[in-house]
Structures are given as structure tokens and as C-alpha cells.
Scaffold this motif. Structure first.
Motif, PDB file in Angstrom:
ATOM      1  N   ALA A  74       0.807  -1.229   0.000  1.00  0.00           N
ATOM      2  CA  ALA A  74       0.000   0.000   0.000  1.00  0.00           C
ATOM      3  C   ALA A  74       0.836   1.273   0.000  1.00  0.00           C
ATOM      4  CB  ALA A  74      -0.964  -0.018   1.186  1.00  0.00           C
ATOM      5  N   PRO A  75       1.865   1.389   0.843  1.00  0.00           N
ATOM      6  CA  PRO A  75       2.646   2.640   0.807  1.00  0.00           C
ATOM      7  C   PRO A  75       3.286   2.898  -0.554  1.00  0.00           C
ATOM      8  CG  PRO A  75       3.088   1.432   2.833  1.00  0.00           C
ATOM      9  CD  PRO A  75       2.283   0.510   1.948  1.00  0.00           C
ATOM     10  N   ALA A  76       3.873   1.846  -1.149  1.00  0.00           N
ATOM     11  CA  ALA A  76       4.506   2.015  -2.458  1.00  0.00           C
ATOM     12  C   ALA A  76       3.477   2.312  -3.533  1.00  0.00           C
ATOM     13  CB  ALA A  76       5.311   0.773  -2.823  1.00  0.00           C
ATOM     14  N   LEU A  77       2.319   1.663  -3.468  1.00  0.00           N
ATOM     15  CA  LEU A  77       1.262   1.928  -4.442  1.00  0.00           C
ATOM     16  C   LEU A  77       0.716   3.343  -4.300  1.00  0.00           C
ATOM     17  CD1 LEU A  77      -0.668  -1.480  -4.250  1.00  0.00           C
ATOM     18  CD2 LEU A  77       0.778  -0.682  -6.137  1.00  0.00           C
ATOM     19  N   ALA A  78       0.864   3.905  -3.095  1.00  0.00           N
ATOM     20  CA  ALA A  78       0.389   5.268  -2.853  1.00  0.00           C
ATOM     21  C   ALA A  78       1.451   6.318  -3.169  1.00  0.00           C
ATOM     22  CB  ALA A  78      -0.055   5.405  -1.404  1.00  0.00           C
ATOM     23  N   GLY A  79       2.635   5.871  -3.596  1.00  0.00           N
ATOM     24  CA  GLY A  79       3.654   6.820  -4.005  1.00  0.00           C
ATOM     25  C   GLY A  79       4.919   6.827  -3.187  1.00  0.00           C
ATOM     26  N   ALA A  80       5.003   6.029  -2.115  1.00  0.00           N
ATOM     27  CA  ALA A  80       6.219   5.982  -1.305  1.00  0.00           C
ATOM     28  C   ALA A  80       7.322   5.248  -2.058  1.00  0.00           C
ATOM     29  CB  ALA A  80       5.937   5.288   0.028  1.00  0.00           C
ATOM     30  N   ASP A  81       8.560   5.464  -1.641  1.00  0.00           N
ATOM     31  CA  ASP A  81       9.701   4.761  -2.228  1.00  0.00           C
ATOM     32  C   ASP A  81       9.530   3.259  -2.015  1.00  0.00           C
ATOM     33  OD1 ASP A  81      12.408   3.488  -2.323  1.00  0.00           O
ATOM     34  OD2 ASP A  81      13.007   5.529  -2.826  1.00  0.00           O
ATOM     35  N   SER A  82       9.750   2.467  -3.066  1.00  0.00           N
ATOM     36  CA  SER A  82       9.520   1.033  -2.992  1.00  0.00           C
ATOM     37  C   SER A  82      10.684   0.256  -2.398  1.00  0.00           C
ATOM     38  CB  SER A  82       9.232   0.478  -4.398  1.00  0.00           C
ATOM     39  OG  SER A  82      10.364   0.655  -5.251  1.00  0.00           O
ATOM     40  N   GLY A  83      11.731   0.953  -1.954  1.00  0.00           N
ATOM     41  CA  GLY A  83      12.911   0.267  -1.453  1.00  0.00           C
ATOM     42  C   GLY A  83      12.637  -0.661  -0.288  1.00  0.00           C
ATOM     43  N   TYR A  84      11.644  -0.328   0.554  1.00  0.00           N
ATOM     44  CA  TYR A  84      11.357  -1.150   1.718  1.00  0.00           C
ATOM     45  C   TYR A  84      10.864  -2.548   1.343  1.00  0.00           C
ATOM     46  CZ  TYR A  84       6.297  -0.524   1.079  1.00  0.00           C
ATOM     47  OH  TYR A  84       5.020  -0.554   0.581  1.00  0.00           O
ATOM     48  N   LEU A  85      10.325  -2.681   0.115  1.00  0.00           N
ATOM     49  CA  LEU A  85       9.791  -3.977  -0.301  1.00  0.00           C
ATOM     50  C   LEU A  85      10.890  -5.033  -0.402  1.00  0.00           C
ATOM     51  CD1 LEU A  85       7.251  -2.810  -3.030  1.00  0.00           C
ATOM     52  CD2 LEU A  85       6.719  -3.695  -0.740  1.00  0.00           C
ATOM     53  N   GLY A  86      12.075  -4.616  -0.836  1.00  0.00           N
ATOM     54  CA  GLY A  86      13.173  -5.562  -0.934  1.00  0.00           C
ATOM     55  C   GLY A  86      13.566  -6.140   0.402  1.00  0.00           C
TER      56      GLY A  86
END
Length: 298
Positions: A50-62
Motif C-alpha cells: 500500500a505505501p509504495a502503491l500510494a507513491g512511497a519509495d519502494s525500497g522497503y519492499l526488498g
């Protein structure tokens, strides 16, 4: 090893029967179990992304993705005991009842197939001019680490395969190989879409890679299911999933030019060849599955 059951009387140690064609109906508890499992899994991945889909940096997903790979196993275990499923857990998940020799032989054959798939794709795609065969300077040095890395990666892929090609494959087995695998593979691919979409929105990848990855996962699911059917064990699928994340990633990252910079025509030409090779791999796996399940039914 002591098995965990939800019944007082032990079940036979034989592996779960996996017919190649539809054979009866699903267990009475299966529809509710699968519905709750699917809802929980989608809610978890959407919450993660949700945060990345809302525009946050996707780095945390890794950082979080490796832990999330264990989510399918955790959810299956929770629902198994919460619902009091009348099945023996280890046997139902494909962890008990199969021959060690069959497991080892199936895994070895799968390794050969997982090497042959990228080799065929790269050879055909470079011959047609879609990509260039371009081994990187570090390719030889990195190659020796691929199989040890695949073995280590099994610690993560076990968390997924315990559910997908383990517990869920047994639950849907009465549908036969093709229908059950298509259902599991479609949901498995769908489960990855929020993650791949998050990377596309952040500019790390592209939307065409979202589509290509979704199709690739769906096709790969038939090979992973095939080795579960052949071995009657989830372990070859665990190893195969790890090979997807290591052997294929190494080949496509180190032995050919980058696909991200390709024009659309060359990109989809390359992907089309990849899907054709995956289709051939499914046929290669299906032939012994059909023979073995017919022999077991006699």
C-alpha cells in the motif's frame, strides 16, 4: 519426526493421491478454507504494498519481501488448526510419504530443465536478433555460486511452496492436474501483481514487465506442479522455485543484453519465445505425469 494431526487416529504414511484428471469432488471443507486463505493472502500483500502503491519509495519492499514469502505457510498453518481440518498436516503438504529416491531424481531432472529453459530462450532470441548473447565479465565467477545460492534460497521458497504446491495442491487434487494447477497458478501470479505494480509505479521496472512477469509465473506454476505430481513430494517444487530465483535470474542477468532497454517489438518477441519454451517445458513435464498417474490408477 512426530506428525501433527487434528484427529486422534493416525493416517497411513502414503503420499496424497494426485490424479491427472478430475476424480471426484473437493473435500467438504475446501471451499471455505480456500476462500478465507485467498482473502487473507490478498489482504496481506495489499497491506505490504500500500505505501509504495500510494507513491512511497519502494525500497522497503526488498527488505520485507523475503519474510512475506513465508506468509503462505503461516496462513495455511493458522487456518489448518483454526478450522480443525481432518487431514494429516505433513502428508497433506507433501512433506511425508514420498520416496527419497524419487524426490532426488525428480529434483535432478528439474535442475536440468531449469538450465535448458534459459539456454533455449537466449539461443533462440539472440538468433532472431531480439537480444544479444553477451556474457558479462563476472559471469564465470558468479556461476559457481548459483547452486549454493539456490540451496540457501530454499529456506525462503519453502514458505511459499508449503502452501501453493503443497497443501493447496492436495486440497484441489480432485480437480485433476490441469484445473487445479491453473487455479493455483492464476492466484499465485495474481498475488505477485501488487508487488510488481509497486515497482512499476516507482519507475524501478515497467508495466510491460508487470504483464510479462505475471504470465511467466503462471506458466512456471505448471512445471512446479508437475514435479509435485511426479515425486508426490513438495520438495522438488521448493527446489524448483529456488531455481527460478537463482538459475534463471543469473542466466538472464549475466548472459544476454538487458531487456529493459529493448523496443517493444524486440521485447515482446523475446517474451513470446520465452513463453513458447515454457510451454514446451510443461509438455516435457506432463508426459511422465500422465504415464505415472495412469499406471498408479490401474
Amino acid at each position: 519426526m512426530v506428525d501433527m494431526t487434528t484427529t486422534s487416529s493416525p493416517a497411513p504414511a502414503a503420499a496424497v493421491r494426485l490424479p491427472s484428471r478430475r476424480d471426484g469432488n473437493l473435500p467438504a471443507w475446501a471451499p471455505r478454507f480456500l476462500t478465507v486463505f485467498g482473502a487473507v493472502m490478498l489482504a496481506l500483500v495489499l497491506a505490504l504494498c500500500a505505501p509504495a502503491l500510494a507513491g512511497a519509495d519502494s525500497g522497503y519492499l526488498g527488505v520485507l519481501t523475503p519474510a512475506v514469502m513465508w506468509a503462505p505457510a503461516v496462513v495455511v498453518l493458522a487456518l489448518h488448526f483454526a478450522f480443525g481440518r481432518p487431514v494429516q498436516l505433513l502428508r497433506w503438504a507433501g512433506l511425508r510419504g514420498a520416496s527419497p529416491g524419487r524426490i532426488a531424481g525428480t529434483t535432478a531432472a528439474l535442475l536440468g530443465l531449469m538450465i535448458a529453459i534459459p539456454a533455449a530462450v537466449i539461443a533462440a532470441s539472440s538468433a532472431l536478433g531480439f537480444v544479444e548473447f553477451a556474457p558479462g565479465a563476472d559471469a564465470r565467477g558468479l556461476a559457481v555460486w548459483v547452486l549454493p545460492l539456490a540451496a540457501a534460497t530454499m529456506l525462503l521458497t519453502f514458505g511459499e511452496e508449503f502452501a501453493w504446491r503443497g497443501y493447496l495442491a492436495s486440497t484441489l487434487a480432485a480437480w485433476g492436474f490441469w484445473r487445479s494447477t491453473a487455479a493455483i497458478g492464476a492466484f499465485w501470479a495474481l498475488w505477485h501483481v501488487p508487488l510488481t505494480a509497486a515497482y512499476a509505479l516507482d519507475g524501478v521496472s515497467s508495466w510491460r514487465e508487470v504483464l510479462a512477469t505475471t504470465v511467466n509465473l503462471f506458466l512456471a506454476s505448471f512445471v512446479l506442479a508437475g514435479v509435485r505430481w511426479l515425486s508426490r513430494s513438495v520438495w522438488p517444487a521448493v527446489a524448483g522455485h529456488a531455481m527460478l530465483n537463482t538459475v534463471l535470474v543469473f542466466a538472464y542477468s549475466n548472459l544476454m543484453s538487458e531487456t529493459s532497454a529493448l523496443p517493444d517489438g524486440a521485447y515482446w518477441g523475446h517474451q513470446g519465445l520465452s513463453w513458447a519454451v515454457w510451454g514446451a517445458a510443461v509438455v516435457v513435464v506432463w508426459a511422465p505425469v500422465a504415464r505415472r498417474t495412469r499406471a498408479a490408477a490401474r
